[in-house]
Design a protein around this motif. Structure first.
Motif, PDB file in Angstrom:
ATOM      1  N   LEU A   8       0.836  -1.190   0.000  1.00  0.00           N
ATOM      2  CA  LEU A   8       0.000   0.000   0.000  1.00  0.00           C
ATOM      3  C   LEU A   8       0.875   1.245   0.000  1.00  0.00           C
ATOM      4  O   LEU A   8       1.881   1.298   0.706  1.00  0.00           O
ATOM      5  N   ALA A   9       0.468   2.242  -0.752  1.00  0.00           N
ATOM      6  CA  ALA A   9       1.098   3.557  -0.679  1.00  0.00           C
ATOM      7  C   ALA A   9       0.366   4.340   0.405  1.00  0.00           C
ATOM      8  O   ALA A   9      -0.866   4.277   0.493  1.00  0.00           O
ATOM      9  N   VAL A  10       1.122   5.056   1.229  1.00  0.00           N
ATOM     10  CA  VAL A  10       0.523   5.845   2.311  1.00  0.00           C
ATOM     11  C   VAL A  10       1.010   7.284   2.222  1.00  0.00           C
ATOM     12  O   VAL A  10       2.104   7.555   1.736  1.00  0.00           O
ATOM     13  N   ALA A  11       0.184   8.202   2.709  1.00  0.00           N
ATOM     14  CA  ALA A  11       0.553   9.618   2.708  1.00  0.00           C
ATOM     15  C   ALA A  11       1.539   9.929   3.837  1.00  0.00           C
ATOM     16  O   ALA A  11       2.430  10.754   3.680  1.00  0.00           O
ATOM     17  N   ALA A  12       1.383   9.277   4.984  1.00  0.00           N
ATOM     18  CA  ALA A  12       2.248   9.492   6.141  1.00  0.00           C
ATOM     19  C   ALA A  12       2.575   8.145   6.768  1.00  0.00           C
ATOM     20  O   ALA A  12       1.665   7.374   7.091  1.00  0.00           O
ATOM     21  N   LEU A  13       3.850   7.862   6.935  1.00  0.00           N
ATOM     22  CA  LEU A  13       4.258   6.541   7.408  1.00  0.00           C
ATOM     23  C   LEU A  13       3.950   6.313   8.893  1.00  0.00           C
ATOM     24  O   LEU A  13       3.427   5.252   9.251  1.00  0.00           O
ATOM     25  N   GLU A  14       4.257   7.254   9.750  1.00  0.00           N
ATOM     26  CA  GLU A  14       4.141   7.033  11.197  1.00  0.00           C
ATOM     27  C   GLU A  14       2.746   6.612  11.650  1.00  0.00           C
ATOM     28  O   GLU A  14       2.609   5.609  12.368  1.00  0.00           O
ATOM     29  N   PRO A  15       1.672   7.320  11.258  1.00  0.00           N
ATOM     30  CA  PRO A  15       0.353   6.865  11.695  1.00  0.00           C
ATOM     31  C   PRO A  15      -0.032   5.515  11.080  1.00  0.00           C
ATOM     32  O   PRO A  15      -0.728   4.718  11.720  1.00  0.00           O
ATOM     33  N   ALA A  16       0.441   5.236   9.873  1.00  0.00           N
ATOM     34  CA  ALA A  16       0.137   3.951   9.246  1.00  0.00           C
ATOM     35  C   ALA A  16       0.859   2.814   9.968  1.00  0.00           C
ATOM     36  O   ALA A  16       0.292   1.746  10.194  1.00  0.00           O
ATOM     37  N   VAL A  17       2.118   3.042  10.362  1.00  0.00           N
ATOM     38  CA  VAL A  17       2.863   2.027  11.116  1.00  0.00           C
ATOM     39  C   VAL A  17       2.153   1.753  12.436  1.00  0.00           C
ATOM     40  O   VAL A  17       1.988   0.595  12.831  1.00  0.00           O
ATOM     41  N   HIS A  18       1.726   2.804  13.121  1.00  0.00           N
ATOM     42  CA  HIS A  18       1.003   2.615  14.381  1.00  0.00           C
ATOM     43  C   HIS A  18      -0.272   1.798  14.145  1.00  0.00           C
ATOM     44  O   HIS A  18      -0.551   0.834  14.879  1.00  0.00           O
ATOM     45  N   PHE A  19      -1.047   2.168  13.130  1.00  0.00           N
ATOM     46  CA  PHE A  19      -2.304   1.469  12.853  1.00  0.00           C
ATOM     47  C   PHE A  19      -2.063  -0.012  12.561  1.00  0.00           C
ATOM     48  O   PHE A  19      -2.677  -0.887  13.183  1.00  0.00           O
ATOM     49  N   TYR A  20      -1.169  -0.318  11.612  1.00  0.00           N
ATOM     50  CA  TYR A  20      -0.979  -1.720  11.221  1.00  0.00           C
ATOM     51  C   TYR A  20      -0.269  -2.527  12.302  1.00  0.00           C
ATOM     52  O   TYR A  20      -0.571  -3.716  12.475  1.00  0.00           O
ATOM     53  N   SER A  21       0.620  -1.909  13.079  1.00  0.00           N
ATOM     54  CA  SER A  21       1.244  -2.627  14.194  1.00  0.00           C
ATOM     55  C   SER A  21       0.193  -3.014  15.228  1.00  0.00           C
ATOM     56  O   SER A  21       0.217  -4.120  15.774  1.00  0.00           O
ATOM     57  N   THR A  22      -0.731  -2.116  15.476  1.00  0.00           N
ATOM     58  CA  THR A  22      -1.821  -2.399  16.408  1.00  0.00           C
ATOM     59  C   THR A  22      -2.749  -3.466  15.837  1.00  0.00           C
ATOM     60  O   THR A  22      -3.119  -4.426  16.520  1.00  0.00           O
ATOM     61  N   PHE A  24      -2.116  -5.812  13.571  1.00  0.00           N
ATOM     62  CA  PHE A  24      -1.477  -7.127  13.467  1.00  0.00           C
ATOM     63  C   PHE A  24      -0.962  -7.636  14.812  1.00  0.00           C
ATOM     64  O   PHE A  24      -0.646  -8.811  14.960  1.00  0.00           O
ATOM     65  N   GLY A  25      -0.828  -6.748  15.794  1.00  0.00           N
ATOM     66  CA  GLY A  25      -0.334  -7.154  17.108  1.00  0.00           C
ATOM     67  C   GLY A  25       1.163  -7.346  17.169  1.00  0.00           C
ATOM     68  O   GLY A  25       1.668  -7.954  18.121  1.00  0.00           O
ATOM     69  N   ILE A  26       1.907  -6.852  16.172  1.00  0.00           N
ATOM     70  CA  ILE A  26       3.375  -6.940  16.163  1.00  0.00           C
ATOM     71  C   ILE A  26       3.948  -5.702  15.489  1.00  0.00           C
ATOM     72  O   ILE A  26       3.269  -5.044  14.699  1.00  0.00           O
ATOM     73  N   GLN A  27       5.210  -5.429  15.796  1.00  0.00           N
ATOM     74  CA  GLN A  27       5.925  -4.337  15.149  1.00  0.00           C
ATOM     75  C   GLN A  27       6.426  -4.798  13.772  1.00  0.00           C
ATOM     76  O   GLN A  27       6.521  -5.998  13.507  1.00  0.00           O
ATOM     77  N   PRO A  28       6.751  -3.863  12.882  1.00  0.00           N
ATOM     78  CA  PRO A  28       7.230  -4.248  11.545  1.00  0.00           C
ATOM     79  C   PRO A  28       8.508  -5.077  11.597  1.00  0.00           C
ATOM     80  O   PRO A  28       9.349  -4.888  12.481  1.00  0.00           O
ATOM     81  N   THR A  29       8.654  -5.954  10.642  1.00  0.00           N
ATOM     82  CA  THR A  29       9.876  -6.733  10.454  1.00  0.00           C
ATOM     83  C   THR A  29      10.983  -5.828   9.931  1.00  0.00           C
ATOM     84  O   THR A  29      12.140  -5.974  10.289  1.00  0.00           O
ATOM     85  N   VAL A  30      10.599  -4.897   9.046  1.00  0.00           N
ATOM     86  CA  VAL A  30      11.514  -3.903   8.482  1.00  0.00           C
ATOM     87  C   VAL A  30      10.863  -2.540   8.683  1.00  0.00           C
ATOM     88  O   VAL A  30       9.686  -2.370   8.367  1.00  0.00           O
ATOM     89  N   LEU A  31      11.637  -1.580   9.194  1.00  0.00           N
ATOM     90  CA  LEU A  31      11.127  -0.220   9.358  1.00  0.00           C
ATOM     91  C   LEU A  31      12.206   0.757   8.933  1.00  0.00           C
ATOM     92  O   LEU A  31      13.301   0.780   9.496  1.00  0.00           O
TER      93      LEU A  31
END
Length: 144
Positions: A8-22, A24-31
């Motif tokens: 997915l393309a996102v406009a802002a990474l930080e809020p998207a990382v927070h949303f998907y980490s929450t 999926f219940g895990i932090q990204p494998t690559v950030l």
């Protein structure tokens, strides 16, 4: 073994990382500063987000395979779709060294079949998937 890939393309990474980490219940494998990836086992998916798309939303889909032999099988299936194929070969993309080929489905959505052989320090060549779609759909030739 295969793993579904969604990018997915996102406009802002930080809020998207927070949303998907929450979600999926895990932090990204690559950030990275412009990219994040989760490799989930249940469901088996390689889910990536980045600031590299033309606009927020679905950038492309794919099938990630675990071996070179599985990649040959995936390429064979691509050839049976009767759609033009863009074979990129070995590339650096999304902070990884991979070998891949692209095809577009009848609705114009880009799909890649790929095998990753290692990590990379740089994102790699920024591709405009929409342009690649037009090229693949039009003549089967790759972007310059």
């Amino acid at each position: 073994m295969q793993r579904l890939h969604l990018h997915l393309a996102v406009a802002a990474l930080e809020p998207a990382v927070h949303f998907y980490s929450t979600l999926f219940g895990i932090q990204p494998t690559v950030l990275k500063k412009d990219y994040a990836k989760w490799r989930l086992d249940d469901p088996r998916v390689n889910f990536a987000i980045s600031r590299h798309g033309d606009k927020p939303g679905l950038d492309h889909l794919g099938i990630e395979v675990d071996s070179r032999e599985e990649l040959e099988q995936a390429y064979e299936r691509l050839s049976r779709t009767r759609r033009p194929i863009l074979n990129e070969g070995k590339v650096t993309c999304c902070y990884a060294r991979s070998e891949k080929a692209w095809v577009t489905d009848p609705a114009g959505i880009a799909w890649e079949a790929f095998h990753t052989s290692g990590e990379a320090e740089e994102y790699g060549q920024d591709r405009n998937i929409a342009d690649a779609n037009a090229v693949v759909a039009g003549c089967g030739c790759g972007p310059a």
